[in-house]
Every structure is written in C-alpha cells, then in structure tokens.
Design an enzyme around this catalytic site. Sequence first.
Site, PDB file in Angstrom:
ATOM      1  N   GLY A  35      29.057  46.772  39.289  1.00 42.22           N
ATOM      2  CA  GLY A  35      27.993  45.830  39.625  1.00 42.22           C
ATOM      3  C   GLY A  35      28.535  44.726  40.504  1.00 42.22           C
ATOM      4  N   LEU A  36      27.664  43.887  40.997  1.00 43.75           N
ATOM      5  CA  LEU A  36      28.053  42.798  41.884  1.00 43.75           C
ATOM      6  C   LEU A  36      28.942  41.783  41.177  1.00 43.75           C
ATOM      7  CD1 LEU A  36      24.581  42.102  43.559  1.00 43.75           C
ATOM      8  CD2 LEU A  36      26.544  43.248  44.638  1.00 43.75           C
ATOM      9  N   SER A  37      29.692  41.039  41.952  1.00 43.32           N
ATOM     10  CA  SER A  37      30.452  39.927  41.402  1.00 43.32           C
ATOM     11  C   SER A  37      29.476  38.930  40.773  1.00 43.32           C
ATOM     12  CB  SER A  37      31.250  39.241  42.519  1.00 43.32           C
ATOM     13  OG  SER A  37      31.936  38.113  42.027  1.00 43.32           O
ATOM     14  N   GLY A  38      29.736  38.535  39.544  1.00 45.30           N
ATOM     15  CA  GLY A  38      28.851  37.605  38.858  1.00 45.30           C
ATOM     16  C   GLY A  38      27.770  38.270  38.036  1.00 45.30           C
ATOM     17  N   GLY A  40      28.183  40.054  35.419  1.00 42.65           N
ATOM     18  CA  GLY A  40      28.510  39.963  34.009  1.00 42.65           C
ATOM     19  C   GLY A  40      29.363  41.106  33.493  1.00 42.65           C
ATOM     20  N   SER A  42      32.720  41.652  33.403  1.00 43.48           N
ATOM     21  CA  SER A  42      33.864  41.263  32.576  1.00 43.48           C
ATOM     22  C   SER A  42      33.412  40.638  31.262  1.00 43.48           C
ATOM     23  CB  SER A  42      34.769  40.288  33.344  1.00 43.48           C
ATOM     24  OG  SER A  42      35.361  40.919  34.460  1.00 43.48           O
ATOM     25  N   SER A 109      33.577  48.082  42.239  1.00 49.95           N
ATOM     26  CA  SER A 109      33.526  49.472  42.744  1.00 49.95           C
ATOM     27  C   SER A 109      32.247  49.715  43.535  1.00 49.95           C
ATOM     28  CB  SER A 109      33.663  50.480  41.592  1.00 49.95           C
ATOM     29  OG  SER A 109      32.947  50.128  40.438  1.00 49.95           O
TER      30      SER A 109
END
Length: 212
Positions: A35-38, A40, A42, A109
């Site tokens: 998914g996109l950075s930010g 969620g 992690s 990814s």
Amino acid sequence: MTREERNITWQQSNLDRQEREIRNGHRSRTLWFTGLSGAGKSSLAFALEKHLYDAGIRCYVLDGDNVRHGLNRDLGFTTTDRQENLRRIGEVSKLMVDAGLIVLSAFISPHAEDREMVKQLFEPGDFIEIYVRCSIEECERRDPKGLYKKARNGDIPHFTGISAPYDVPEEPSLIIDTELLSLDEAVAEIVKHLEQTVSLQLPLSTTTNSIG
C-alpha cells in the site's frame, strides 16, 4: 551462471517445515502488506505481530524501513533497486516460512510485476497478499514521516503516489481499508482471515485504536 557452474549445492536439513509447524502448533505463511506510504502497513503489521505473539503464535515483522538499516542498506529507490529490495525480502520471507513462522512483510511494493515475482517464490497458498487501502489524500494528510511534503517540494524523486505510480492489486487475498477501520478492527479482519485459511484460533482484542 547456473548453480552447478557456481559449485553451489542445497544442503538438506534433518528437519522439514511440517515438523517445525507441528512443534510451533500452527502453520507458517507470509503475509505481504502492500500500500501507499502512510496507509498504515507498518502500524498494522506490528499490531498484528503483538496480537499473534500474545496468542502463542511465532511470528516476525519485516518492515520496509527496518531492513534498509542493514540487509538492504546498499540499495536505493530506483526501479532496479526496489525490485532487488523485494527479491531479497521475498527470499528471507521464504526461509522464515520454512522455519515454521508467520512472517509479516510490510513494503510499499508499488509494482504488480514485482509483487508477482515475490509470490512466485512461494508454494501455492503460502503467500497472502494484503492490500492496505487508503486514499492518497488521507495518506498525505497523515504523512507520519514527512515524506509527502518532501516529495511535493521535489526533495524525494520517484515517490510512490506523487511522482511514481502505484499498481493497485487486482486480486489480493484481503483488502484492509484503514480509512474505514480502526487498528484493532483491521487486526480482527486479518485474524478472521487466518482462522479461515491457516486454521488459527485466536482471541480478538477488545481495545480500540486508530491508524495513522
């Protein structure tokens, strides 16, 4: 160059994956969070790791930023380096699955072909792709690392969602929308999926937290 030309031979262990799974009391799998950075990824992976650990499940998170501190510190963010980054993590994840663990791999990814490359490393059913869905607007609003601001200012080239594309998974194993679900609700959805596909029987958390 082939393995034979490099004089490399696979050394067979006296233990197999099934024996390790029996000892651990559960099957092993790789859960691949994309998914996109930010979005969620992690936060979700680490919350799920704690939930699984508390339930007696042997698991480990491979986080995109963390592996670049050591294993992949020699790689940048070009298309070639991103592909090699994922190849290495795919191979590590595969080894950890053979060790009988549930691996939680959290990586942007962005390219479908790279995710497919990783998936092909695994036996059918061992790779569970989880699309952590969140709009670019919400990701940019959260911007937990300040990366979107830098990308908008031109300080970060080839930034996914801004100056580089993200291929939305067409047929992921599971979609988790972090704009609609709290952190604990998202964990519960994944636990439910694991109960159905990996025969894990786990208690659900009773607290409520937000993502981002």
